[in-house]
Design a protein around this motif. Sequence first.
Motif, PDB file in Angstrom:
ATOM      1  N   LEU A 192       0.823  -1.216   0.000  1.00 27.75           N
ATOM      2  CA  LEU A 192       0.000   0.000   0.000  1.00 27.75           C
ATOM      3  C   LEU A 192       0.853   1.261   0.000  1.00 27.75           C
ATOM      4  CD1 LEU A 192      -2.876  -0.967   2.478  1.00 27.75           C
ATOM      5  CD2 LEU A 192      -3.021  -0.672  -0.014  1.00 27.75           C
ATOM      6  N   ARG A 195       2.100   2.890  -4.015  1.00 21.84           N
ATOM      7  CA  ARG A 195       1.155   3.258  -5.076  1.00 21.84           C
ATOM      8  C   ARG A 195       1.813   4.086  -6.168  1.00 21.84           C
ATOM      9  NH1 ARG A 195      -4.327   2.677  -4.332  1.00 21.84           N
ATOM     10  NH2 ARG A 195      -5.002   1.897  -2.286  1.00 21.84           N
ATOM     11  N   ASP A 196       2.788   4.916  -5.797  1.00 25.19           N
ATOM     12  CA  ASP A 196       3.412   5.808  -6.772  1.00 25.19           C
ATOM     13  C   ASP A 196       4.740   5.277  -7.298  1.00 25.19           C
ATOM     14  OD1 ASP A 196       1.329   7.671  -6.463  1.00 25.19           O
ATOM     15  OD2 ASP A 196       2.295   8.526  -4.678  1.00 25.19           O
ATOM     16  N   PHE A 216      -1.071  -7.555  -5.881  1.00 29.13           N
ATOM     17  CA  PHE A 216      -1.637  -6.214  -6.017  1.00 29.13           C
ATOM     18  C   PHE A 216      -3.165  -6.232  -6.000  1.00 29.13           C
ATOM     19  CE2 PHE A 216       2.693  -5.288  -7.337  1.00 29.13           C
ATOM     20  CZ  PHE A 216       2.911  -4.107  -6.638  1.00 29.13           C
ATOM     21  N   PHE A 221      -4.986  -2.171  -5.709  1.00 25.75           N
ATOM     22  CA  PHE A 221      -4.691  -1.175  -6.747  1.00 25.75           C
ATOM     23  C   PHE A 221      -3.812  -1.800  -7.830  1.00 25.75           C
ATOM     24  CE2 PHE A 221      -1.023  -0.812  -3.970  1.00 25.75           C
ATOM     25  CZ  PHE A 221       0.043  -0.517  -4.812  1.00 25.75           C
ATOM     26  N   PRO A 223      -0.544  -1.660 -10.048  1.00 23.99           N
ATOM     27  CA  PRO A 223       0.769  -1.014  -9.980  1.00 23.99           C
ATOM     28  C   PRO A 223       1.112  -0.300 -11.288  1.00 23.99           C
ATOM     29  CG  PRO A 223       1.017  -3.350 -10.392  1.00 23.99           C
ATOM     30  CD  PRO A 223      -0.450  -3.127 -10.143  1.00 23.99           C
ATOM     31  N   ARG A 224       1.998   0.645 -11.188  1.00 24.21           N
ATOM     32  CA  ARG A 224       2.471   1.357 -12.375  1.00 24.21           C
ATOM     33  C   ARG A 224       3.643   0.569 -12.954  1.00 24.21           C
ATOM     34  NH1 ARG A 224       3.507   7.289 -11.000  1.00 24.21           N
ATOM     35  NH2 ARG A 224       5.576   6.574 -10.323  1.00 24.21           N
TER      36      ARG A 224
END
Length: 304
Positions: A192, A195-196, A216, A221, A223-224
């Motif tokens: 958590l 996120r970025d 994930f 969320f 992931p990038r």
Amino acid sequence: MHIDEQVSFRKLEIFLSFLELGNMTRVSEALDLSVVSVHRALHSLEEGLRCPLFRRDGRKLIPLASAYVFAEDAERALRACASGIEKARQAAGVGGARLKVGALYSLTLNTIPRLLMGVKTRRPELDVDLTLGSNRDLLRKLSDGELDAIVIALHERDTPSDLQPVPVFDDDIWFAAPPGSPYAQHREIDLLGLRDADFVSLNDDFATYQDFTHAFDVAGFQPRIAMRVGDIFSLINLVSGGMGYALLPGRIAEFSPQIQLIPLARRYATSQRITLLFARNRERDPNLLALSAECRVFKRHDVK
């Protein structure tokens, strides 16, 4: 259509070898025959076909167009016969002289060498071919008969019913980062908090990608992902180069000192079972019995 008894598979082998080498002496050396035997085989094959295949130019034989036309089907016939013999031997549980094994790239440091060395000790006459690939690719090749057995990462629920599984070891999934990253001193990683962050991953042919997405999904969320790659070594290099973080199995720790593995928080914990798979109808094959025995030895010692 009746096939003359003078048309044999051995003569087809000699015929195809002659077309490839173009010289009876070379054929005799390649097939361990006398030049006279090669000449007789080609001559009797023509008689059996009741069709000329060569033009005589002194002592030379020059292939006619009919020879090249016949060669296409002759080659297919030999391949089909060889395949039929192999399938019959497999059905009878008779091991051949060659074992075709598929495995993941990440198993090549310790696991696969140990397994194959053990098999060679048990069956020294056996030749082993090793094919490396992804889970999906190896499963397809096993299904198509291109491989005799595969060693892949598997979740028990995903085991095909027609395949015999032999567990080798279990491997946890870890958070992978370059040494000296902001997470270097963390005892465990809570996704958590990322996120970025940028991640790199294997493509969806690999079981490790399934574990990546599962973790994930638990985190809630997406992931990038900066990049997806098709092999574990490229992924390790991208992580060590700072391209992004990754989720990787513990066995890759020995591949590079340029990455650090940190445990995931308990809620994201997941593991892979490294498993030998082969067709259930071949469970009596001596070669596969030897490989299975080595997998069980490996599991008892739990050496990755």
